[in-house]
Design an enzyme around this catalytic site. Structure first.
Site, PDB file in Angstrom:
ATOM      1  N   HIS A  54      12.733  -8.245  17.582  1.00 54.44           N
ATOM      2  CA  HIS A  54      12.510  -9.332  16.328  1.00 54.44           C
ATOM      3  C   HIS A  54      11.974 -10.553  16.372  1.00 54.44           C
ATOM      4  CE1 HIS A  54      16.023  -6.733  14.282  1.00 54.44           C
ATOM      5  NE2 HIS A  54      15.287  -6.125  15.048  1.00 54.44           N
ATOM      6  N   GLU A  56      12.926 -13.415  15.563  1.00 55.01           N
ATOM      7  CA  GLU A  56      13.778 -14.772  16.943  1.00 55.01           C
ATOM      8  C   GLU A  56      13.406 -14.736  17.777  1.00 55.01           C
ATOM      9  OE1 GLU A  56      16.379 -13.363  12.929  1.00 55.01           O
ATOM     10  OE2 GLU A  56      14.681 -12.460  14.451  1.00 55.01           O
ATOM     11  N   CYS A  95      20.044 -10.860  16.098  1.00 53.10           N
ATOM     12  CA  CYS A  95      19.246 -11.808  16.559  1.00 53.10           C
ATOM     13  C   CYS A  95      20.142 -13.094  16.116  1.00 53.10           C
ATOM     14  CB  CYS A  95      17.969 -11.873  16.205  1.00 53.10           C
ATOM     15  SG  CYS A  95      17.321 -10.950  15.766  1.00 53.10           S
ATOM     16  N   ALA A 173      -9.523  12.548 -14.666  1.00 57.89           N
ATOM     17  CA  ALA A 173     -10.361  14.323 -13.929  1.00 57.89           C
ATOM     18  C   ALA A 173     -11.300  14.221 -15.122  1.00 57.89           C
ATOM     19  CB  ALA A 173      -9.695  15.151 -13.282  1.00 57.89           C
ATOM     20  N   LEU A 215      -4.572  12.569   2.420  1.00 57.21           N
ATOM     21  CA  LEU A 215      -3.981  11.758   2.057  1.00 57.21           C
ATOM     22  C   LEU A 215      -3.705  10.475   3.582  1.00 57.21           C
ATOM     23  CD1 LEU A 215      -1.679  13.119   0.053  1.00 57.21           C
ATOM     24  CD2 LEU A 215      -3.537  11.718  -0.995  1.00 57.21           C
ATOM     25  N   ARG A 218      -7.778   5.663   5.875  1.00 59.16           N
ATOM     26  CA  ARG A 218      -9.160   5.780   6.791  1.00 59.16           C
ATOM     27  C   ARG A 218      -9.407   3.996   6.883  1.00 59.16           C
ATOM     28  NH1 ARG A 218      -8.057   9.766   4.377  1.00 59.16           N
ATOM     29  NH2 ARG A 218      -9.771   9.764   2.601  1.00 59.16           N
ATOM     30  N   GLU A 301      -0.273   9.039  -5.552  1.00 57.48           N
ATOM     31  CA  GLU A 301      -1.619   9.503  -5.590  1.00 57.48           C
ATOM     32  C   GLU A 301      -1.227  10.610  -6.463  1.00 57.48           C
ATOM     33  OE1 GLU A 301      -4.302   8.461  -3.056  1.00 57.48           O
ATOM     34  OE2 GLU A 301      -3.985   6.735  -2.336  1.00 57.48           O
ATOM     35  N   GLY A 303      -1.440  13.395 -10.284  1.00 62.46           N
ATOM     36  CA  GLY A 303      -2.233  14.018 -11.417  1.00 62.46           C
ATOM     37  C   GLY A 303      -1.640  13.585 -12.101  1.00 62.46           C
TER      38      GLY A 303
END
Length: 369
Positions: A54, A56, A95, A173, A215, A218, A301, A303
């Protein structure tokens, strides 16, 4: 509680460090730590990946190695942490114990950990060891860095962002389903940065049929790809759909179809059956299932029909809207399939967080009021 200008400066640096884990820490939160003695930074670190040290511990290691500033010991120092130090054994030791063993004299946390396994016990352990603890410094900024983690810990479901690419007249669309590409390459690149910080991508069977999307992330340097989730009530998805390539996909349906589900699982695709009373996929139950799987942030994402369902069923936390300066006309498909209003008083109000120009397009980020 009063914090000095120096306190703000060091916590701002800790938050900056935490952002370096934006794409990598899931299902853990993004956390940064700065260790200061006599007004100078002697060590800093951030949580880089689940299962690894972590923030810390990384900061203390930097002190010991004298990688930042001068020092070699954190004894008597102040640790600025963007999230309360953990107090339980997970994949790594607590931690809080590491800070106690290092001999720090003060710990400032931006916010308390909403994880029920911590929830104040980290700070309490530090106090029992005689360490001065304070919290709440730049808390809003810290929460904004981890909305999904906070959501999963407090609501049992991830934070859902609904992304829409539309024309200036609000169309996503053509009537025949064609939508590639309404917005320009700069907007698409920007959207991929949101994908990269998401644990899962969510779409519907209609989008899969019309666009055959992958999906995947990129154009953004990321070591992992989000889980791809398809809402497909009747389990109609083609076994050749691009979204299923390489596995790391989940199809949520409302009917038991053993043969098709077996074929999908043979491709490395998970199938869950989550029907609601209307014979559709129970969307809140799907979000709860993704939360159980450790998903902090989900990006949809889809319709206009699934977009509308997500809004109607209270699943959407944030809207990411990219609008291109073009007109598609009334016959084209809209953003959301929502019931007709007869009074403006019934309109959903949005809290706009961000507006900017992205290439030739406009971007708006808003939350539901």
């Amino acid at each position: 509680m009063s914090f000095s200008a120096a306190d703000h400066e060091f916590m701002a640096r800790a938050l900056q460090l935490a952002r370096r884990g934006l794409y990598t820490t899931t299902p853990n939160p993004r956390v940064g730590c700065v260790i200061v003695r006599d007004g100078a930074v002697i060590g800093e670190g951030w949580h880089e990946k689940a299962g690894e040290p972590h923030a810390e511990v990384n900061a203390l290691a930097a002190v010991a190695a004298q990688k930042v500033g001068a020092g070699g010991t954190a004894r008597g120092a102040t640790a600025y942490v963007t999230l309360e130090p953990c107090s339980h054994h997970g994949r790594t030791p607590p931690c809080a114990d590491a800070l106690i063993d290092a001999g720090v004299s003060r710990v400032v946390a931006a916010m308390r950990d909403p994880n029920p396994l911590v929830a104040g016990t980290g700070l309490a352990r530090l106090e029992l060891a005689g360490i001065v603890t304070e919290s709440g410094l730049m808390q809003a900024e810290a929460r904004e860095l981890n909305p999904g983690f906070v959501s999963r810990m407090t609501r049992g479901r991830p934070w859902l962002r609904l992304k829409v690419a539309a024309s200036l007249d609000g169309k996503t669309a053509l009537d025949n389903g064609k939508s590639q590409w309404i917005t320009g390459p700069e907007a698409r690149h920007d959207a991929h940065a949101w994908r990269a910080q998401s644990c899962a991508m969510l779409t519907g069977i209609g989008t899969v049929r019309d666009d055959n999307p992958r999906l995947t992330v990129r154009d953004i340097d990321t070591p992992r790809q989000p889980l791809r989730v398809v809402v497909d009530s009747r389990l109609e998805i083609s076994l050749d759909a691009a979204v299923l390539d390489g596995g790391n996909a989940l199809v949520a349906c409302a009917v038991e179809q053993v043969e098709k589900a077996t074929q999908l699982r043979a491709r490395g695709v998970d199938v869950v059956v989550l029907p609601n009373a209307q014979g559709k996929v129970d969307l809140p139950a799907l979000l709860a299932e993704l939360g159980r799987r450790g998903a902090n942030e989900v990006m949809a994402e889809a319709g206009f029909r699934l977009n509308g369902s997500l809004l109607r069923e209270g699943c959407v936390d944030e809207l990411l809207i990219y609008q291109a300066p073009l007109l598609l006309g009334d016959a084209a498909r809209g953003m959301f399939d929502l019931p007709e209003l007869t009074e403006l008083a019934g309109a959903r109000r949005l809290d706009v967080l961000e507006r900017r120009v992205v290439g030739a397009d406009f971007f708006l980020r808003a939350r539901l009021g």
